[in-house]
Design a protein around this motif. Sequence first.
Motif, short mmCIF file in Angstrom:
data_model
loop_
_atom_site.label_atom_id
_atom_site.label_comp_id
_atom_site.label_asym_id
_atom_site.label_seq_id
_atom_site.Cartn_x
_atom_site.Cartn_y
_atom_site.Cartn_z
N PRO A 87 10.50 13.09 -2.05
CA PRO A 87 8.83 12.81 -2.41
C PRO A 87 8.81 11.01 -0.93
CG PRO A 87 9.37 12.44 -4.22
CD PRO A 87 10.79 12.60 -3.00
N VAL A 88 7.96 11.21 -0.46
CA VAL A 88 7.55 9.23 0.84
C VAL A 88 8.23 8.43 -0.36
CG1 VAL A 88 5.82 8.05 2.13
CG2 VAL A 88 5.91 10.76 2.69
N GLY A 89 9.27 7.49 0.08
CA GLY A 89 10.14 6.29 -0.49
C GLY A 89 11.12 7.18 -1.06
N THR A 94 1.56 12.99 1.73
CA THR A 94 1.73 12.11 2.99
C THR A 94 1.66 10.40 2.64
OG1 THR A 94 0.03 12.41 3.94
CG2 THR A 94 2.09 14.43 4.47
N LYS A 95 1.81 9.94 3.70
CA LYS A 95 2.39 8.01 3.54
C LYS A 95 1.09 7.93 3.36
CE LYS A 95 3.15 4.11 5.59
NZ LYS A 95 4.77 3.40 6.27
N ASP A 96 -0.03 8.43 4.55
CA ASP A 96 -1.44 8.26 4.55
C ASP A 96 -2.44 8.10 3.86
OD1 ASP A 96 -1.14 7.32 7.04
OD2 ASP A 96 -1.20 9.17 8.40
N HIS A 97 -1.87 9.40 2.77
CA HIS A 97 -2.97 9.85 1.45
C HIS A 97 -2.07 9.11 0.11
CE1 HIS A 97 -3.60 12.08 4.71
NE2 HIS A 97 -4.92 12.09 4.66
N ASP A 126 7.77 9.98 6.15
CA ASP A 126 6.14 9.46 5.88
C ASP A 126 5.40 10.83 4.81
OD1 ASP A 126 5.94 7.38 6.97
OD2 ASP A 126 5.23 7.53 8.66
N ILE A 127 6.39 12.28 5.06
CA ILE A 127 5.79 13.29 4.61
C ILE A 127 6.97 13.91 3.51
CG2 ILE A 127 4.86 15.84 5.78
CD1 ILE A 127 5.52 14.69 8.14
N PRO A 128 6.53 14.31 2.02
CA PRO A 128 7.43 14.77 1.75
C PRO A 128 8.14 16.00 1.77
CG PRO A 128 5.08 14.54 0.59
CD PRO A 128 5.25 13.92 2.23
N TYR A 129 9.46 16.36 1.83
CA TYR A 129 10.10 17.99 3.00
C TYR A 129 10.43 17.95 1.08
CZ TYR A 129 13.77 14.36 3.95
OH TYR A 129 14.42 13.14 3.57
N TYR A 148 12.39 21.54 5.40
CA TYR A 148 11.21 21.78 5.47
C TYR A 148 9.50 20.90 4.93
CZ TYR A 148 13.79 26.82 4.66
OH TYR A 148 14.31 27.96 5.19
N TYR A 149 8.36 21.02 5.59
CA TYR A 149 7.34 19.40 5.28
C TYR A 149 6.41 20.36 4.76
CZ TYR A 149 10.46 16.61 8.60
OH TYR A 149 11.02 16.00 9.28
N LEU A 150 5.76 19.17 4.21
CA LEU A 150 4.64 19.80 3.62
C LEU A 150 3.42 19.92 4.45
CD1 LEU A 150 3.12 19.46 0.87
CD2 LEU A 150 2.80 17.24 0.88
N VAL A 151 2.85 20.80 3.84
CA VAL A 151 1.79 21.00 5.16
C VAL A 151 0.07 20.93 4.08
CG1 VAL A 151 0.35 22.65 6.25
CG2 VAL A 151 2.59 23.55 5.81
N GLU A 152 0.16 19.47 4.20
CA GLU A 152 -0.96 18.75 3.37
C GLU A 152 -2.30 19.44 4.29
OE1 GLU A 152 -0.88 14.86 3.27
OE2 GLU A 152 -1.11 14.88 0.87
#
Length: 509
Positions: free
Chosen positions: A195-197, A9-12, A226-229, A282-286
Motif C-alpha cells: 500500500p501507499v506508505g 492512491t496517495k491523493d485519495h 504514491d500508488i498501491p502495487y 502491478y499498479y492499482l488502476v483507480e
Amino acid sequence: MELKAKYSTKDHVGKVVATDPALGSAASAGQSVTVYYGVNASATHDLFTVNMDGSANSMGYDGNPSGIEATTGTYCHKGSDTGCITIGNEKAQGCTGDSCTRVTSSQAPHQPLLSCGWYQAICAYDPAVTSYDGSSYLMMGDTGTLDITTVRQLEMGYCGTGKSWNWGFDVETEDCTASGGKGYQMDDVWYVYVPVGGDIAAVERAGYFDTAVMKKAKSQAKPDADIPYIVARDPSLYKTRRAAFSDLPSEPDSDPINPFISYLGEKHRLAVKPAPSDATAYYLVENPLDSRRLDTFTTIDAKTIKQGDTNESSKAGSSAKANASSSSTSKSDSGNATSPSAKPNATSTAKGNYTPAQVTAAINRGNFSLIAGKYCQIKSETPDYCMTIDSAGRMQASGESDTRGVEQLNTSARDEGMGGVWVQAPESYFGCIRDDGTVDHVNTDCISADMVIPYEFDYYPDPLNANWDALQASEKPQDNTPFLILATVTMTPSPQDQDFLKYVFYKVS
C-alpha cells in the motif's frame, strides 16, 4: 449504509473511492449501500484485526474477506493493455450463509485468497509476536505490507502426472497411488501487496526476494510509492514448479516441507522472484469518484456512518473524513485518475472481435460498450429468453421466468485465461422471491427454489480463439459470435456438459 476501507492512491486516502451499488445506478428497495474510502499502509493492522477473544491484540481470518477486501481492484504494469491482475469479490454459487463471499484473483479463479497461513484460525497478532508456527507473515510486522496467496497453495498438493493444475489432493489426509506419485506445486498466485506508505525496503532487507533478481532490480527505477502495487511471483523465473515429496526434507511426524510457501521464516522457502521495481510492479488502476457527479452530496464524517458487523475494517482510518469530493487528478466524467491504467485498445482482433484482455480492461474502467447488446438462448427450447446489457453496465433479462430486474454490473471483471471473462453484479442483489413475484433483498433466508442470485456470467468475446481443448469442451463453437454463459441457482452450463452451446446466450444485436 456501510463504510469499508479500501487501499487507494496517495491523493485519495480519506476520500470516497467507490460505492456499491455504483454511483448513479438505481438501488433496489431495501438494498444496502456500501461506501468505500481510501486508506494507506498505516491501516493494515486495523484492517485485519478481529476481536475473536475480546482482547485488543487478536488478529484473525474467519473465512470472510475481512481485511483482504481492501485490496480489491485491477492492477496493471505501466503502459500495458494486457499485463493486469484483478482482485475481486466472488460469491460462492448457491451459498446462503454468512461466509459466502470470498476474495479471489484473476490468476486463480474461484480460489479464496488470504494473508496469513491459517484460513479459519487466529494469526495471533501481538506487537510482541513476530512469527507464528515458524512463519512470519508480512501483516504481522510494521511494514504495512501483505503476503497474499491461495488456500490451495498452503494446503493442497498434486497426485499423479495429470494436468499441471490437478488440485484437490489434500496432502495431510489422502494417499496417492497414481503413477507419478505426489508432491507440491507452485501456484500462480503469490503476491507482495504494497500500500501507499508500505516499507518495501524493509521487506527487501529481510531477504524476502531472491538475491540475483534484487541485483537486477537495483538497475531499474523504483516503484511509484504514491500508488498501491503488487509484486507477483513469476513461476517462469524458476527451474521447476513441482517438487516430489521424495525429494523434499521433512520435520519429524509431519509432511514434507513445501518450498513454494514463501513466508519469511519458512524453512527451505524459495525466495520470491522478481524483485520490486517500476517495471515489475502491478499498479492499482483507480477510478475515483468525480466531484462533478457529487455536487448534491454533503461531506460525511466517517465516524457518523454505521460500520459493517462482519468487517472490522471500521477501525482503519476511523478518523478519516469520507470526503465526497474527488482530487484534482480526475480528468473527465468517467473519473479516471492519472495512475497507470489498462486502457482498452479500440482496435479489435483480425476477425472483428475484441480480445478477453480488451474486454476486461474496458469493464474495469467502467466501460461496458464492448459487451453491450442483446443476448438470447437462440439454440435452446426458450429462444426468446434474452439478456440486455447497456454501455453503462446495466443488465436486465426478458422473460417471465426471470424476475431480477435491472442490475448494475461490477467494474471488476476477471480474465480467466482460457478465452472467458468473468463478470458479475454485486452480491447485494442476492434475494428471495416473494409471493407476489417481487424480490426481497433483505430477508435472504429461503430455499433454493425461491432464491435469486445476482447476474454473473462467463463472457466469450472471441469464441473461435478460446482454448476449448484446455476447457475439455464437449463441443466447440462453429462461428465467432460472442456469447455469455449465465450462472443460475440450479444449473450453470459448463463446456464439459453435453450440448452446452444450446444453453448459452448468443449476441443477436
